[in-house]
Structures are given as C-alpha cells and as structure tokens.
Design a protein around this motif. Structure first.
Motif, mmCIF file in Angstrom:
data_model
loop_
_atom_site.group_PDB
_atom_site.id
_atom_site.type_symbol
_atom_site.label_atom_id
_atom_site.label_comp_id
_atom_site.label_asym_id
_atom_site.label_seq_id
_atom_site.Cartn_x
_atom_site.Cartn_y
_atom_site.Cartn_z
ATOM 1 N N TYR A 28 -22.980 36.683 -76.696
ATOM 2 C CA TYR A 28 -24.339 36.294 -76.306
ATOM 3 C C TYR A 28 -25.358 36.727 -77.358
ATOM 4 N N VAL A 31 -25.072 34.464 -80.499
ATOM 5 C CA VAL A 31 -25.609 33.126 -80.288
ATOM 6 C C VAL A 31 -27.136 33.164 -80.229
ATOM 7 N N CYS A 32 -27.682 34.161 -79.544
ATOM 8 C CA CYS A 32 -29.150 34.275 -79.476
ATOM 9 C C CYS A 32 -29.734 34.529 -80.860
ATOM 10 N N ILE A 35 -29.647 31.239 -82.732
ATOM 11 C CA ILE A 35 -30.717 30.347 -82.279
ATOM 12 C C ILE A 35 -32.063 30.807 -82.827
ATOM 13 N N THR A 50 -30.377 25.823 -72.738
ATOM 14 C CA THR A 50 -29.200 24.951 -72.831
ATOM 15 C C THR A 50 -27.944 25.775 -73.051
ATOM 16 N N TRP A 51 -28.036 26.756 -73.935
ATOM 17 C CA TRP A 51 -26.886 27.620 -74.205
ATOM 18 C C TRP A 51 -26.468 28.378 -72.946
ATOM 19 N N THR A 54 -24.918 25.981 -70.366
ATOM 20 C CA THR A 54 -23.581 25.544 -70.775
ATOM 21 C C THR A 54 -22.562 26.656 -70.600
ATOM 22 N N SER A 55 -22.913 27.878 -70.973
ATOM 23 C CA SER A 55 -21.964 28.982 -70.839
ATOM 24 C C SER A 55 -21.703 29.316 -69.371
#
Length: 74
Positions: A28, A31-32, A35, A50-51, A54-55
């Motif tokens: 997490y 990914v953050c 982004i 969205t992430w 989706t997760s």
C-alpha cells in the motif's frame, strides 16, 4: 491436537500473520508513493480511490473464492 509441531504453531502463526500484514502495508505504501510521484495532484484523489476500490474488490473476490477452490482442488 497431539501433533508434535503444535507448540511451534503458537510462535509461527502470529509471526506469519505479522509478516503477511506487514507485506500488505508495504505494498500500500509503495503504490501510494507511486501515485504521489507520477499522477498529477488534480487526479491523485481519484487515483487513490480507484486503487483502494480495486484492491478491496480483489481481496473480497479472493476471500470468497477460497471455498470454491477448496472444493475444486479436493
């Protein structure tokens, strides 16, 4: 009960849970950070939403598929 390795589960189960949750947190964070670095600020909230959607969807599908997969494998 009665298995010779049962006492080891008292140590390995919490350790395994910690490693799994720590790895989930690292994913997490990465990914953050990705982004934040690559998505324009005007779209960062939409990208994060969205992430996360989706997760969460993937985790629910995976959790609900376990029973079906267990029956299919057995």
């Amino acid at each position: 009960p009665g298995h010779p390795l049962a006492p080891a589960a008292l140590v390995t189960a919490p350790l395994g849970g910690f490693i799994a949750l720590f790895g989930d947190g690292v994913i997490y964070v990465m990914v953050c950070r990705f982004i934040d670095e690559r998505v324009p600020k005007a779209y960062s909230t939409a990208a994060l939403s969205t992430w996360l959607f989706t997760s969460d969807l993937g985790s629910n599908v995976g959790a609900n598929a376990i029973a079906s997969l267990r029956d299919w494998v057995a």
